[in-house]
Design an enzyme around this catalytic site. Structure first.
Site, PDB file in Angstrom:
ATOM      1  N   GLN A 100      11.976  36.318  37.756  1.00  0.00           N
ATOM      2  CA  GLN A 100      12.002  36.351  39.055  1.00  0.00           C
ATOM      3  C   GLN A 100      12.829  34.950  39.486  1.00  0.00           C
ATOM      4  O   GLN A 100      12.539  33.871  39.041  1.00  0.00           O
ATOM      5  CB  GLN A 100      10.500  36.104  39.736  1.00  0.00           C
ATOM      6  CG  GLN A 100      10.608  36.184  41.109  1.00  0.00           C
ATOM      7  CD  GLN A 100       9.303  35.893  41.688  1.00  0.00           C
ATOM      8  OE1 GLN A 100       9.081  34.552  41.661  1.00  0.00           O
ATOM      9  NE2 GLN A 100       8.604  36.712  42.402  1.00  0.00           N
ATOM     10  N   TYR A 180      10.451  31.250  51.010  1.00  0.00           N
ATOM     11  CA  TYR A 180      11.637  30.534  50.369  1.00  0.00           C
ATOM     12  C   TYR A 180      13.130  31.054  51.014  1.00  0.00           C
ATOM     13  O   TYR A 180      12.869  31.750  52.146  1.00  0.00           O
ATOM     14  CB  TYR A 180      11.491  30.928  49.050  1.00  0.00           C
ATOM     15  CG  TYR A 180      10.398  30.326  48.430  1.00  0.00           C
ATOM     16  CD1 TYR A 180      10.017  28.834  48.626  1.00  0.00           C
ATOM     17  CD2 TYR A 180       9.105  30.982  47.781  1.00  0.00           C
ATOM     18  CE1 TYR A 180       9.072  28.402  48.050  1.00  0.00           C
ATOM     19  CE2 TYR A 180       7.915  30.455  47.630  1.00  0.00           C
ATOM     20  CZ  TYR A 180       7.712  29.130  47.337  1.00  0.00           C
ATOM     21  OH  TYR A 180       6.644  28.521  46.961  1.00  0.00           O
ATOM     22  N   ARG A 227      11.022  41.264  45.795  1.00  0.00           N
ATOM     23  CA  ARG A 227       9.486  40.920  46.153  1.00  0.00           C
ATOM     24  C   ARG A 227       9.631  40.415  47.683  1.00  0.00           C
ATOM     25  O   ARG A 227      10.367  39.623  47.904  1.00  0.00           O
ATOM     26  CB  ARG A 227       8.757  39.959  45.306  1.00  0.00           C
ATOM     27  CG  ARG A 227       7.232  39.935  45.237  1.00  0.00           C
ATOM     28  CD  ARG A 227       6.757  38.720  44.675  1.00  0.00           C
ATOM     29  NE  ARG A 227       5.460  39.226  44.321  1.00  0.00           N
ATOM     30  CZ  ARG A 227       4.428  38.420  44.043  1.00  0.00           C
ATOM     31  NH1 ARG A 227       4.531  36.925  44.115  1.00  0.00           N
ATOM     32  NH2 ARG A 227       3.178  38.596  43.603  1.00  0.00           N
ATOM     33  N   GLY A 320      -2.565  38.282  39.303  1.00  0.00           N
ATOM     34  CA  GLY A 320      -2.111  37.082  39.114  1.00  0.00           C
ATOM     35  C   GLY A 320      -3.454  36.279  38.606  1.00  0.00           C
ATOM     36  O   GLY A 320      -3.601  36.032  37.525  1.00  0.00           O
ATOM     37  N   ARG A 321      -4.382  35.996  39.347  1.00  0.00           N
ATOM     38  CA  ARG A 321      -5.407  35.289  39.072  1.00  0.00           C
ATOM     39  C   ARG A 321      -6.167  35.570  38.090  1.00  0.00           C
ATOM     40  O   ARG A 321      -6.532  34.926  37.159  1.00  0.00           O
ATOM     41  CB  ARG A 321      -6.213  35.294  40.408  1.00  0.00           C
ATOM     42  CG  ARG A 321      -5.864  34.510  41.408  1.00  0.00           C
ATOM     43  CD  ARG A 321      -6.748  34.738  42.936  1.00  0.00           C
ATOM     44  NE  ARG A 321      -6.184  33.977  44.097  1.00  0.00           N
ATOM     45  CZ  ARG A 321      -5.290  34.441  44.775  1.00  0.00           C
ATOM     46  NH1 ARG A 321      -4.479  35.523  44.503  1.00  0.00           N
ATOM     47  NH2 ARG A 321      -4.961  33.669  45.755  1.00  0.00           N
TER      48      ARG A 321
END
Length: 371
Positions: A100, A180, A227, A320-321
């Protein structure tokens, strides 16, 4: 788990299951020169599975693109060996790995950008933080990019994409989410420009398109993903009509026939609380505008992941987590085994503890993490 563990086509590749390792900013690039650390290769290698996909955490494309001390980056040749070790570790298990690519934009500090002011589409003050040697500190004041500077940033994305290809990765994902730089151009709360990159949504996606075309020039469309985070709030991001904005984004991306669209659902706002009142974005309106594979991310467990894939609203689900503390997560989900709790205090920075030291389930002793 009848649907989650079936093969699927993702761009140039066929995957054996639909459980994806989500990109997570773990801040373990602790060697001088921002060289990826050996424990990062261990982390990604441990979580690889035959025919599975991993997406490596946001990799800054230049010094001036950095936001967080210890975050991944790939802007000089000395970093190549560290990244190749990560790609090799995933491939040794039969997995696929995308890198990414990110530019932090206004979410940064002069200590991270080499002393220059962070950049953005427009100057819109906000209360954000960056991570420096002094810890999390307020971001530095940013400045608006001159229109003549934008091609240089597009070229930095292209060069980083080439570096990822040379390092043995299988593709790249453009980080267009979480407030971002790419996201800052897309959303009208942060893009107040009046030139060709601002105003109507057709102009606000111009930067996205130019960066995407640069990545495709290196990889081909079928090995590039994007994404996005409709309804996201991180980084002081906002849009006056997110449904219209991101419907248009999805249509634009669909026309390129990219490998996949990766959607962060609005149910998670940066903590562990699920906001169940928000329906998954893919289900609400993006599926009708994007005909390729959709990866959904954000607050899923095994049952909800199976449900969204079974519904056809998404094709794969990124974790993710739960993947942070369960290196054999696909195996555990398929066999409905207990999950090791994640350790939130170790998410951002640290060493191997609560990062690459989590064991696989005792019933799964195969080195290749059989399913």
């Amino acid at each position: 788990m009848a649907h989650l563990f079936t093969p699927t086509k993702l761009g140039a590749y066929t995957l054996s299951h639909r459980v994806v390792l989500a990109p997570m900013t773990r801040l373990r690039t602790i060697q001088p020169g921002d060289i990826p650390s050996p424990m990062m290769a261990d982390f990604y290698g441990q979580r690889a599975s035959a025919g599975g996909l991993e997406i490596v955490e946001g990799v800054s494309i230049s010094v001036t693109a950095r936001s967080y001390l210890g975050a991944a980056s790939f802007y000089h040749d000395g970093q190549a060996a560290g990244w190749r070790a990560i790609a090799d570790a995933v491939h040794a298990k039969g997995g696929r790995v995308f890198m990414q690519l990110i530019h932090g934009g206004r979410q940064s500090h002069v200590d991270m950008t080499g002393g220059v002011a962070p950049v953005a589409p427009s100057v819109v003050p906000f209360e954000g933080v960056a991570l420096t040697k002094d810890g999390f500190v307020p971001v530095s004041p940013h400045r608006a990019l001159g229109i003549d500077e934008i091609p240089g940033i597009v070229e930095e994305f292209r060069v980083a994409a080439q570096r990822a290809l040379d390092a043995g990765f299988d593709g790249v994902e453009l980080h267009g989410a979480n407030g971002y730089l790419v996201d800052q151009f897309i959303q009208d709360g942060t893009n107040k420009r009046t030139d060709a990159y601002g105003g109507p949504i057709e102009n606000r996606v111009r930067f996205l398109r130019e960066v995407l075309e640069a990545l495709i020039s290196v990889w081909g469309a079928d090995r590039v993903g994007v994404r996005i985070s409709p309804s996201g709030e991180w980084g002081g991001i906002s849009d006056s009509n997110p449904e219209a904005t991101f419907s248009h984004v999805a249509k634009v991306l669909d026309a390129y026939r990219i490998a996949y669209l990766h959607v962060i659902e609005p149910r998670v706002k940066g903590d562990d609380t699920l906001h169940e009142g928000n329906a998954p974005v893919a289900a609400k309106y993006l599926r009708e505008h994007f005909t390729g594979p959709i990866i959904a991310a954000g607050g899923f467990d095994g049952e909800s992941a199976e449900a969204i894939v079974a519904s056809g609203e998404a094709d794969l689900v990124a974790f993710g987590r739960h993947f942070s503390s369960n290196p054999d997560l696909p195996y555990r989900l398929k066999h409905k085994l207990p999950l090791t709790p994640y350790v939130r205090a170790a998410f951002w920075g640290g060493d191997e503890k609560h990062y690459s030291d989590f064991p696989v389930h005792q019933s799964n002793s195969q080195a290749a993490m059989s399913l």
